[in-house]
Design an enzyme around this catalytic site. Structure first.
Site, PDB file in Angstrom:
ATOM      1  CE  LYS A  53     -40.680  30.776  18.354  1.00  0.00           C
ATOM      2  NZ  LYS A  53     -40.860  29.392  17.888  1.00  0.00           N
ATOM      3  CB  CYS A  72     -37.472  29.196  11.833  1.00  0.00           C
ATOM      4  SG  CYS A  72     -36.097  29.540  10.741  1.00  0.00           S
ATOM      5  CG  ASP A  73     -43.276  29.333  15.134  1.00  0.00           C
ATOM      6  OD1 ASP A  73     -42.755  29.038  16.233  1.00  0.00           O
ATOM      7  OD2 ASP A  73     -44.434  29.019  14.826  1.00  0.00           O
ATOM      8  CB  SER A  74     -43.015  25.070  11.447  1.00  0.00           C
ATOM      9  OG  SER A  74     -41.753  25.286  10.861  1.00  0.00           O
TER      10      SER A  74
END
Length: 199
Positions: A53, A72-74
């Site tokens: 991203k 960010c990624d969760s």
């Protein structure tokens, strides 16, 4: 002089977290197809998606000169499985029935890129989340609100789902999707000062 920050995310919670910390980022959504990464351990999946991203947005024409771009990624890890956003209400209900009364680990990958130099700093924050032993009726009511369908792990800590999280071990900002202490570490790693991001 303020260092511009670009948030490569459509997440209202990440934007609110940065604003509460005195940072007014430019938001540019990456449009990355998250399904292109499979068969990775949950923490690694979160990090690689964050890197994708960040890279997708760093080359965007609207990125201000001298900016830092954060992606960010969760994902939620339960029984070794990576759980992103549920695809439909039935999946959200199944997840909550599996999670209730248990603990899981929320991994948030963070990737920060200095656009001018191309230098990158990246890390994953992990926070243990303990869920209440919610009833079937509570699960059905929560899923009916639609909130769990739009967030990793099918829960929030900063909205309706907050009542169903009994405690956490680690940084609560990480559960929202952006760890401020971790982001500060990455900013310092790239040679910038945290107060320079304040607007």
């Amino acid at each position: 002089m303020t260092t511009p920050l670009v948030l490569a995310s459509a997440s209202p919670a990440r934007l609110a977290t940065l604003r509460a910390a005195g940072i007014e980022p430019t938001v540019i959504v990456s449009g990355v197809d998250e399904s292109q990464l499979t068969d990775l351990p949950p923490a690694e999946l979160a990090l690689q998606l964050a890197e994708l991203k960040c890279a997708a947005v760093a080359g965007h024409a609207d990125v201000p000169a001298g900016a830092l771009v954060v992606g960010c990624d969760s994902v939620l890890e339960l029984d070794g499985e990576a759980l992103g956003k549920p695809h439909d209400p039935d999946e959200a209900v199944r997840r909550w029935r599996a999670m209730r009364g248990r603990a899981a680990v929320l991994h948030s990958g963070h990737c920060l890129r200095e656009v001018a130099s191309g230098r990158v700093a990246a890390a994953t924050g992990s926070t243990v989340v303990h869920f209440a032993d919610v009833t079937d009726e509570e699960i059905d009511a929560y899923v009916a609100t639609g909130e769990p369908l739009h967030v990793a792990g099918a829960f929030t800590i900063d909205s309706l789902g907050g009542a169903f999280v009994t405690r956490i071990e680690g940084d609560h900002h990480n559960v929202v999707g952006l760890s401020l202490p971790l982001l500060r570490d990455l900013v310092l790693e790239l040679g910038h000062a945290w107060p320079d991001l304040w607007t």
